[in-house]
Design an enzyme around this catalytic site. Structure first.
Site, short mmCIF file in Angstrom:
data_model
loop_
_atom_site.label_atom_id
_atom_site.label_comp_id
_atom_site.label_asym_id
_atom_site.label_seq_id
_atom_site.Cartn_x
_atom_site.Cartn_y
_atom_site.Cartn_z
N TYR A 1 -5.37 36.01 -57.64
CA TYR A 1 -6.39 35.78 -56.61
C TYR A 1 -7.70 35.34 -57.27
O TYR A 1 -8.29 34.32 -56.89
CB TYR A 1 -6.59 37.06 -55.80
CG TYR A 1 -7.81 37.06 -54.89
CD1 TYR A 1 -7.75 36.51 -53.61
CD2 TYR A 1 -9.02 37.61 -55.31
CE1 TYR A 1 -8.87 36.51 -52.78
CE2 TYR A 1 -10.13 37.62 -54.50
CZ TYR A 1 -10.05 37.07 -53.23
OH TYR A 1 -11.16 37.06 -52.42
N1 LIG Z 1 -13.82 40.85 -46.81
C1 LIG Z 1 -14.44 41.00 -47.98
O1 LIG Z 1 -14.94 42.10 -48.29
C2 LIG Z 1 -14.53 39.83 -48.91
C3 LIG Z 1 -15.01 40.02 -50.21
C4 LIG Z 1 -15.10 38.93 -51.07
C5 LIG Z 1 -14.74 37.67 -50.64
N2 LIG Z 1 -14.28 37.51 -49.38
C6 LIG Z 1 -13.90 36.15 -48.94
O2 LIG Z 1 -14.48 35.89 -47.68
C7 LIG Z 1 -13.57 35.17 -46.84
C8 LIG Z 1 -13.35 35.92 -45.53
O3 LIG Z 1 -12.85 37.23 -45.82
P1 LIG Z 1 -12.06 38.10 -44.73
O4 LIG Z 1 -11.98 39.46 -45.28
O5 LIG Z 1 -12.62 37.83 -43.37
O6 LIG Z 1 -10.61 37.40 -44.85
P2 LIG Z 1 -9.28 37.81 -44.04
O7 LIG Z 1 -9.55 38.92 -43.10
O8 LIG Z 1 -8.22 38.01 -45.06
O9 LIG Z 1 -9.01 36.52 -43.17
C9 LIG Z 1 -8.65 35.33 -43.76
C10 LIG Z 1 -7.99 34.43 -42.75
O10 LIG Z 1 -7.27 33.43 -43.51
C11 LIG Z 1 -6.04 33.19 -42.83
N3 LIG Z 1 -4.99 32.76 -43.77
C12 LIG Z 1 -4.38 33.49 -44.73
N4 LIG Z 1 -3.42 32.78 -45.33
C13 LIG Z 1 -3.41 31.56 -44.72
C14 LIG Z 1 -2.63 30.39 -44.88
N5 LIG Z 1 -1.64 30.31 -45.77
N6 LIG Z 1 -2.89 29.32 -44.08
C15 LIG Z 1 -3.86 29.38 -43.16
N7 LIG Z 1 -4.64 30.47 -42.95
C16 LIG Z 1 -4.41 31.54 -43.73
C17 LIG Z 1 -5.65 34.51 -42.21
O11 LIG Z 1 -4.83 34.27 -41.09
P3 LIG Z 1 -3.67 35.33 -40.68
O12 LIG Z 1 -4.39 36.65 -40.54
O13 LIG Z 1 -3.15 34.82 -39.42
O14 LIG Z 1 -2.72 35.35 -41.82
C18 LIG Z 1 -6.99 35.14 -41.84
O15 LIG Z 1 -7.34 34.90 -40.51
C19 LIG Z 1 -12.31 34.96 -47.66
O16 LIG Z 1 -12.29 33.69 -48.24
C20 LIG Z 1 -12.38 36.04 -48.72
O17 LIG Z 1 -11.70 35.70 -49.91
C21 LIG Z 1 -14.16 38.56 -48.51
#
Ligand SMILES: NC(=O)c1ccc[n+]([C@@H]2O[C@H](COP(=O)([O-])OP(=O)(O)OC[C@H]3O[C@@H](n4cnc5c(N)ncnc54)[C@H](OP(=O)(O)O)[C@@H]3O)[C@@H](O)[C@H]2O)c1
Length: 255
Positions: free
Chosen positions: A165
């Site tokens: 990742y």
């Molecule tokens: N949350 C945190 O604390 C955190 C920390 C550091 C960085 N980030 C970054 O911030 C961003 C948002 O985070 P988040 O926690 O809201 O992410 P999340 O809850 O994991 O949501 C990511 C979205 O991406 C979609 N996705 C996953 N695999 C996919 C694929 N193969 N094709 C198309 N769509 C796909 C998922 O859809 P499905 O659910 O339908 O699979 C989900 O709706 C991400 O880029 C993450 O890496 C987040």
């Protein structure tokens, strides 16, 4: 589909079915932008976005056919004001096997390769392909355009349990630099690198306590920090090729 003209332009957000993507899509819609978003699972959030006028397209970015269908859904739109690459999968590395045998080696290699390739596909290949395919529409945006990559704090420091990742998010940060060089002055290209934003429902108290203690500010800030960062980058006329750290000072929480 909502084809209503919006003077603020069209914003594309990938992975807007939940959490950060959903929050930002709803807020940008309320601010008067047109929204086209991708989702995989049809969530209540996607239904609400549709009702509010967003164009929501099902897409799995690990599959090229699905990506092509997503790009085709953008055909009716003459220009894109910004594309926000948010779609992500926080997959852990598989446990290391102590001793590999002639029998277990091929399976281990295949399983590790699957994790590594999936991470690269979603975090590096998909943004690379989408940016290239949608470039003419970004260049057609009358008042400039933005590409924003959601990366992660671990892209700069590595991760012991999420190595594939972290490597894929580092690849995305590198693409930010290359694209910024290529596309200036027409398109600004930046990354937002958050540390902890939101816990997952399944995170227990012990995990939460440990995760909070990793940053100087020691809070779970929520998705609004990403929205504010996006707005800052959209409104800037002088920032490109940068990684905006949104990490509560985690880089200074040294042992
Ligand atoms: N949350 C945190 O604390 C955190 C920390 C550091 C960085 N980030 C970054 O911030 C961003 C948002 O985070 P988040 O926690 O809201 O992410 P999340 O809850 O994991 O949501 C990511 C979205 O991406 C979609 N996705 C996953 N695999 C996919 C694929 N193969 N094709 C198309 N769509 C796909 C998922 O859809 P499905 O659910 O339908 O699979 C989900 O709706 C991400 O880029 C993450 O890496 C987040």
């Amino acid at each position: 589909m909502n084809k209503a003209y919006s003077s603020k332009g069209l914003i594309v957000i990938t992975g807007a079915g939940q959490r950060v993507g959903l929050y930002c899509a709803s807020a940008l819609l309320q601010q008067g932008y047109q929204l086209l978003v991708s989702y995989r699972k049809l969530t209540a959030g996607i239904t609400a976005l549709q009702q509010a006028g967003a164009h929501c397209v099902a897409a799995d970015f690990t599959e090229l056919e699905s990506m092509a269908a997503f790009i085709k859904a953008l055909a009716p739109y003459p220009a894109i004001r910004a594309i926000i690459h948010n779609a992500s999968s926080w997959q852990a590395d598989l446990p290391m096997q102590q001793e590999l045998t002639a029998q277990s080696l091929p399976e281990q290699l295949q399983q590790d390769a699957q994790v590594f390739d999936a991470m690269q596909q979603i975090h590096a290949r998909a943004p690379y392909l989408l940016n290239r395919a949608l470039l003419p529409k970004l260049l057609a945006s009358p008042n400039g355009a933005d590409i924003i990559h959601l990366t992660d704090f671990v892209a700069s420091v590595g991760s012991s349990k999420h190595q594939a990742y972290a490597a894929s998010k580092a690849a995305l940060e590198n693409l930010t630099l290359s694209l910024a060089r290529q596309l200036a002055p027409d398109i600004k290209v930046n990354a937002i690198a958050p540390a902890l934003l939101m816990f997952n429902e399944s995170d227990d108290e012990a995990y939460r306590k440990k995760a909070l203690a990793k940053s100087l500010l020691a809070i779970e800030p929520g998705p609004d920090e990403v929205l504010q960062s996006i707005l800052y980058l959209l409104n800037s006329k002088y920032i490109t090729g940068r990684v905006l750290a949104v990490d509560g000072g985690r880089h200074l929480k040294l042992p």
